[in-house]
Scaffold this motif. Structure first.
Motif, PDB file in Angstrom:
ATOM      1  N   PRO A 123      -7.496   0.088  -0.082  1.00 52.13           N
ATOM      2  CA  PRO A 123      -7.909  -0.879  -1.880  1.00 52.13           C
ATOM      3  C   PRO A 123      -6.552  -1.749  -2.431  1.00 52.13           C
ATOM      4  CG  PRO A 123      -8.240   1.353  -1.302  1.00 52.13           C
ATOM      5  CD  PRO A 123      -7.678   0.841  -0.320  1.00 52.13           C
ATOM      6  N   GLN A 124      -5.690  -0.928  -2.260  1.00 55.23           N
ATOM      7  CA  GLN A 124      -4.601  -1.679  -3.195  1.00 55.23           C
ATOM      8  C   GLN A 124      -4.406  -2.943  -3.059  1.00 55.23           C
ATOM      9  OE1 GLN A 124      -4.058   1.024  -1.201  1.00 55.23           O
ATOM     10  NE2 GLN A 124      -3.797   2.347  -3.489  1.00 55.23           N
TER      11      GLN A 124
ATOM     12  N   TYR B  10     -14.010  -5.585  -8.689  1.00 54.95           N
ATOM     13  CA  TYR B  10     -13.596  -4.611  -8.202  1.00 54.95           C
ATOM     14  C   TYR B  10     -13.796  -3.752  -7.056  1.00 54.95           C
ATOM     15  CZ  TYR B  10     -18.355  -2.273  -9.494  1.00 54.95           C
ATOM     16  OH  TYR B  10     -18.811  -1.594  -9.617  1.00 54.95           O
ATOM     17  N   VAL B  11     -12.719  -2.843  -7.190  1.00 58.19           N
ATOM     18  CA  VAL B  11     -12.867  -2.269  -5.253  1.00 58.19           C
ATOM     19  C   VAL B  11     -12.886  -0.972  -5.522  1.00 58.19           C
ATOM     20  CG1 VAL B  11     -11.010  -1.651  -3.603  1.00 58.19           C
ATOM     21  CG2 VAL B  11     -10.925  -3.735  -4.786  1.00 58.19           C
ATOM     22  N   GLY B  12     -13.411   0.297  -4.585  1.00 55.91           N
ATOM     23  CA  GLY B  12     -13.479   1.470  -4.595  1.00 55.91           C
ATOM     24  C   GLY B  12     -12.835   1.833  -2.654  1.00 55.91           C
ATOM     25  N   ARG B  13     -12.298   2.947  -2.900  1.00 57.11           N
ATOM     26  CA  ARG B  13     -11.438   3.969  -1.817  1.00 57.11           C
ATOM     27  C   ARG B  13     -12.290   3.533  -1.242  1.00 57.11           C
ATOM     28  NH1 ARG B  13      -8.095   9.027  -2.757  1.00 57.11           N
ATOM     29  NH2 ARG B  13     -10.249   9.783  -1.926  1.00 57.11           N
TER      30      ARG B  13
ATOM     31  N   GLN C 203       0.126   8.192  10.971  1.00 56.34           N
ATOM     32  CA  GLN C 203      -0.216   6.686  10.349  1.00 56.34           C
ATOM     33  C   GLN C 203      -1.404   7.132   9.833  1.00 56.34           C
ATOM     34  OE1 GLN C 203      -0.450   4.198  13.760  1.00 56.34           O
ATOM     35  NE2 GLN C 203      -0.767   2.287  12.285  1.00 56.34           N
ATOM     36  N   HIS C 204      -1.639   5.968   8.808  1.00 58.37           N
ATOM     37  CA  HIS C 204      -3.339   5.714   7.747  1.00 58.37           C
ATOM     38  C   HIS C 204      -3.745   5.224   7.420  1.00 58.37           C
ATOM     39  CE1 HIS C 204      -2.142   9.695   5.711  1.00 58.37           C
ATOM     40  NE2 HIS C 204      -1.012   9.826   5.072  1.00 58.37           N
ATOM     41  N   LYS C 205      -5.109   4.514   8.272  1.00 62.01           N
ATOM     42  CA  LYS C 205      -5.815   3.575   8.323  1.00 62.01           C
ATOM     43  C   LYS C 205      -6.842   3.586   7.321  1.00 62.01           C
ATOM     44  CE  LYS C 205      -7.134  -0.228   9.781  1.00 62.01           C
ATOM     45  NZ  LYS C 205      -7.011  -1.618   9.338  1.00 62.01           N
ATOM     46  N   ARG C 206      -6.382   2.765   6.092  1.00 62.55           N
ATOM     47  CA  ARG C 206      -7.097   2.953   4.890  1.00 62.55           C
ATOM     48  C   ARG C 206      -8.525   1.823   4.887  1.00 62.55           C
ATOM     49  NH1 ARG C 206      -4.175   6.090   1.729  1.00 62.55           N
ATOM     50  NH2 ARG C 206      -1.970   6.465   1.948  1.00 62.55           N
ATOM     51  N   TYR C 207      -9.585   1.774   4.589  1.00 63.97           N
ATOM     52  CA  TYR C 207     -10.951   1.172   4.371  1.00 63.97           C
ATOM     53  C   TYR C 207     -11.070   1.620   2.906  1.00 63.97           C
ATOM     54  CZ  TYR C 207     -10.954   1.036   9.475  1.00 63.97           C
ATOM     55  OH  TYR C 207     -10.892   1.155  10.477  1.00 63.97           O
ATOM     56  N   SER C 208     -11.631   0.246   2.895  1.00 66.64           N
ATOM     57  CA  SER C 208     -12.075  -0.254   1.008  1.00 66.64           C
ATOM     58  C   SER C 208     -13.518  -0.220   0.882  1.00 66.64           C
ATOM     59  CB  SER C 208     -10.972  -0.790  -0.077  1.00 66.64           C
ATOM     60  OG  SER C 208     -11.129  -2.251   1.265  1.00 66.64           O
ATOM     61  N   HIS C 209     -13.986  -0.592  -0.562  1.00 67.17           N
ATOM     62  CA  HIS C 209     -14.918  -1.822  -0.304  1.00 67.17           C
ATOM     63  C   HIS C 209     -15.593  -2.358  -1.845  1.00 67.17           C
ATOM     64  CE1 HIS C 209     -16.883   2.464   1.591  1.00 67.17           C
ATOM     65  NE2 HIS C 209     -16.800   2.511   1.189  1.00 67.17           N
TER      66      HIS C 209
END
Length: 184
Positions: free
Chosen positions: A57-58, A116-119, A137-143
């Motif tokens: 998201p960042q 805008y972005v959501g987590r 290890q973190h694999k981050r997804y966003s909306h």
């Protein structure tokens, strides 16, 4: 049965004297006849979104902030020449949203009202290091969410110039330079 139909028609004439409002099409002419000016009509709004984007998201928010309050054609140009992976995703969302606009409205008439972005979800996995150690290890997804509004973008707000210095500092500045005894 006939009395119910006539009762319904009487109620319709009582509450909707100009005809059935729900089925009547509103055009620019009919809106001006009813007292609503063309400028006061609600602007056309389009919504677009994409979920489960494989970018944090960042990183996605950096690009989303870049195109806020821009006309759509300028935003697409900015996104097209941006080297970031998030820019290609956002460009696709903007173009998909514009395709859903009615034919009577040009794409140049829209501006990006909200971007805008959501987590999203975060997958955690093991990252192996040397000597039998490991890390997470973190694999981050966003909306991503988008709102296009018809009309020109709102004017930029100019911030007021405020002096953020303290009262004590301002007093020292007004007093002028002072010499410090026993100094070089």
């Amino acid at each position: 049965m006939a009395s119910l139909v006539s009762l319904g028609k009487r109620l319709q004439r009582l509450y909707f004297p100009a005809g059935n409002i729900l089925s009547r099409r509103f055009t620019d002419d009919s809106m001006q006849k009813n007292g609503v000016k063309k400028e006061e009509a609600e602007p056309f709004i389009l919504y677009g979104l994409r979920r489960k984007i494989g970018i944090s998201p960042q990183k996605l928010n950096l690009v989303a902030r870049q195109i806020r309050r821009l006309p759509v054609h300028q935003a697409i140009i900015q996104l097209h020449f941006s080297p970031k992976k998030a820019a290609t995703v956002i460009e696709e969302v903007v173009k998909e949203t514009l395709k859903r606009a009615p034919n009577r409205i040009k794409s140049q008439d829209f501006h990006i009202d909200e971007s805008y972005v959501g987590r999203g979800i975060i997958f955690k996995s093991i990252r192996y290091h040397g000597r039998g150690r490991f890390g997470i290890q973190h694999k981050r997804y966003s909306h991503y969410f988008l709102k296009l509004k018809q009309g020109p973008p709102p004017p930029k707000k100019t911030p007021k110039k405020e002096d953020h210095r303290s009262f004590r500092t301002l007093k020292c500045i007004q007093a002028g330079p002072r010499t410090i005894p026993n100094s070089l």
